[in-house]
Design a protein around this motif. Structure first.
Motif, PDB file in Angstrom:
ATOM      1  N   GLU A 120       0.833  -1.267   0.025  1.00  0.00           N
ATOM      2  CA  GLU A 120       0.083   0.192  -0.141  1.00  0.00           C
ATOM      3  C   GLU A 120       0.910   1.164   0.134  1.00  0.00           C
ATOM      4  N   ILE A 121       0.674   2.053  -1.069  1.00  0.00           N
ATOM      5  CA  ILE A 121       1.696   3.389  -1.032  1.00  0.00           C
ATOM      6  C   ILE A 121       0.765   4.643  -0.325  1.00  0.00           C
ATOM      7  N   MET A 122      -0.375   4.530  -0.418  1.00  0.00           N
ATOM      8  CA  MET A 122      -1.343   5.427   0.441  1.00  0.00           C
ATOM      9  C   MET A 122      -2.688   4.813   0.512  1.00  0.00           C
ATOM     10  N   ASN A 123      -3.339   5.491   1.235  1.00  0.00           N
ATOM     11  CA  ASN A 123      -4.608   4.853   1.972  1.00  0.00           C
ATOM     12  C   ASN A 123      -5.516   4.404   0.692  1.00  0.00           C
ATOM     13  N   GLY A 124      -5.515   3.135   0.634  1.00  0.00           N
ATOM     14  CA  GLY A 124      -6.319   2.515  -0.578  1.00  0.00           C
ATOM     15  C   GLY A 124      -5.818   2.510  -1.845  1.00  0.00           C
ATOM     16  N   ASN A 177       6.529   5.997  12.000  1.00  0.00           N
ATOM     17  CA  ASN A 177       6.243   4.554  12.633  1.00  0.00           C
ATOM     18  C   ASN A 177       5.208   4.015  11.475  1.00  0.00           C
ATOM     19  N   ARG A 178       4.596   4.696  10.756  1.00  0.00           N
ATOM     20  CA  ARG A 178       3.625   4.207   9.744  1.00  0.00           C
ATOM     21  C   ARG A 178       4.072   3.707   8.297  1.00  0.00           C
ATOM     22  N   HIS A 179       5.347   4.143   8.041  1.00  0.00           N
ATOM     23  CA  HIS A 179       5.944   3.891   6.626  1.00  0.00           C
ATOM     24  C   HIS A 179       7.340   3.232   6.738  1.00  0.00           C
ATOM     25  N   ILE A 180       7.601   2.572   5.667  1.00  0.00           N
ATOM     26  CA  ILE A 180       8.893   2.024   5.590  1.00  0.00           C
ATOM     27  C   ILE A 180       9.350   2.273   4.193  1.00  0.00           C
ATOM     28  N   LYS A 181      10.689   2.081   3.972  1.00  0.00           N
ATOM     29  CA  LYS A 181      11.075   2.253   2.351  1.00  0.00           C
ATOM     30  C   LYS A 181      11.322   0.869   1.854  1.00  0.00           C
ATOM     31  N   ILE A 220       3.298   1.902   3.159  1.00  0.00           N
ATOM     32  CA  ILE A 220       2.524   1.895   4.465  1.00  0.00           C
ATOM     33  C   ILE A 220       2.867   0.480   4.846  1.00  0.00           C
ATOM     34  N   GLY A 221       3.362   0.430   6.300  1.00  0.00           N
ATOM     35  CA  GLY A 221       3.567  -0.683   7.003  1.00  0.00           C
ATOM     36  C   GLY A 221       4.675  -0.644   7.893  1.00  0.00           C
ATOM     37  N   ASN A 222       5.174  -1.718   8.494  1.00  0.00           N
ATOM     38  CA  ASN A 222       6.203  -1.930   9.444  1.00  0.00           C
ATOM     39  C   ASN A 222       7.139  -3.124   9.046  1.00  0.00           C
ATOM     40  N   LEU A 223       8.405  -3.121   9.357  1.00  0.00           N
ATOM     41  CA  LEU A 223       9.101  -4.205   9.227  1.00  0.00           C
ATOM     42  C   LEU A 223       8.670  -5.495   9.770  1.00  0.00           C
ATOM     43  N   ARG A 224       8.080  -5.237  11.134  1.00  0.00           N
ATOM     44  CA  ARG A 224       7.529  -6.690  11.630  1.00  0.00           C
ATOM     45  C   ARG A 224       6.705  -7.259  10.881  1.00  0.00           C
ATOM     46  N   ASP A 225       5.720  -6.846  10.125  1.00  0.00           N
ATOM     47  CA  ASP A 225       4.528  -7.193   9.338  1.00  0.00           C
ATOM     48  C   ASP A 225       5.366  -7.872   8.091  1.00  0.00           C
TER      49      ASP A 225
END
Length: 252
Positions: free
Chosen positions: A151-155, A175-179, A190-195
């Motif tokens: 997801e690059i932005m909501n939806g 905390n809401r985005h990663i590269k 959108i996301g985190n490294l754990r997921d």
């Protein structure tokens, strides 16, 4: 299974297209019916959009009326949506407006065919079903290529082949985005490294701030605790991850 989407605002023509498609699924040039079904037949472009967004992993043959009367969304808009969300789709435009054909090329939605409603549609629709099914068969019989949907932005979502991904990095203070770093793209998602680490068995958390793709490792130096990827990126391996990476290397 190859799913069929039909978007046509004329009730009679929509029923005609559906009947021709259904007949071809059942009776064709093979000795059995095609592994296909009409998943949605509608005059409402919003229904088509919702179907595409809710069935992103499906393979689709879409018959789209370009000019939808009294609608703000037209068939070209749906075609662009299909290309954005689906990994495999064949698109056929069905319309009385032949003059719109150049526009379909400029939109770069790569239609399989362009059917004129003013002509007898039966043979052309049958041919489109046959060709789409042939392409579908080649797609499913070819080597499996895993993809990641992100997801690059909501939806708004995109897909990328796992093999093209090099790594994911945390973003300081966010905390809401990663590269995402890939073969032909660098994107903030959108996301985190754990997921992300749980998305694919090839993803490995080498340190607190990085998930790498094991497919794209070029070199590992366990003495220096360094991993070099095929794009020349170099990442540290945290001490507590050394045991894990050794175990992975031995299993390969």
């Amino acid at each position: 299974m190859l799913k069929v989407l039909i978007l046509e605002d004329n009730n009679l023509q929509r029923k005609t297209i559906s009947q021709i498609v259904q007949n071809r699924i059942m009776i064709n040039n093979t000795d059995k019916s095609y592994d296909m079904e009409i998943a949605i037949s509608t005059d409402n472009p919003v229904d088509a959009i919702n179907y595409v967004e809710n069935h992103r992993e499906e393979m689709v043959l879409a018959f789209l009326d370009i000019d939808l009367k009294n609608k703000q969304i037209n068939g070209l808009d749906i075609a662009e949506h299909i290309r954005q969300y689906l990994r495999f789709a064949e698109i056929v435009f069905v319309t009385t407006h032949q003059e719109l054909m150049p526009l379909t090329l400029r939109k770069k939605v790569a239609p399989l065919d362009f059917i004129d409603k003013d002509n007898n549609m039966t043979d052309q629709i049958r041919e489109c079903v046959d060709i789409a099914y042939e392409h579908y068969q080649k797609e499913i019989s070819g080597p499996s290529k895993s993809t990641l949907t992100y997801e690059i932005m909501n939806g708004i979502y995109k897909q990328i082949l796992i093999e093209k991904i090099y790594s994911f990095e945390s973003i300081k203070g966010n905390n809401r985005h990663i590269k995402l770093i890939a073969e032909d793209a660098v994107a903030t998602i959108i996301g985190n490294l754990r997921d992300i680490e749980q998305k694919n068995e090839e993803f490995f958390r080498c340190n607190r701030n990085t998930v790498i793709n094991l497919i794209n490792i070029e070199q590992i130096d366990l003495n220096s605790k360094i991993i070099k990827l095929k794009n020349s990126s170099i990442y540290n391996i945290s001490t507590r991850k050394i045991k894990d990476i050794k175990k992975i290397l031995k299993s390969r």
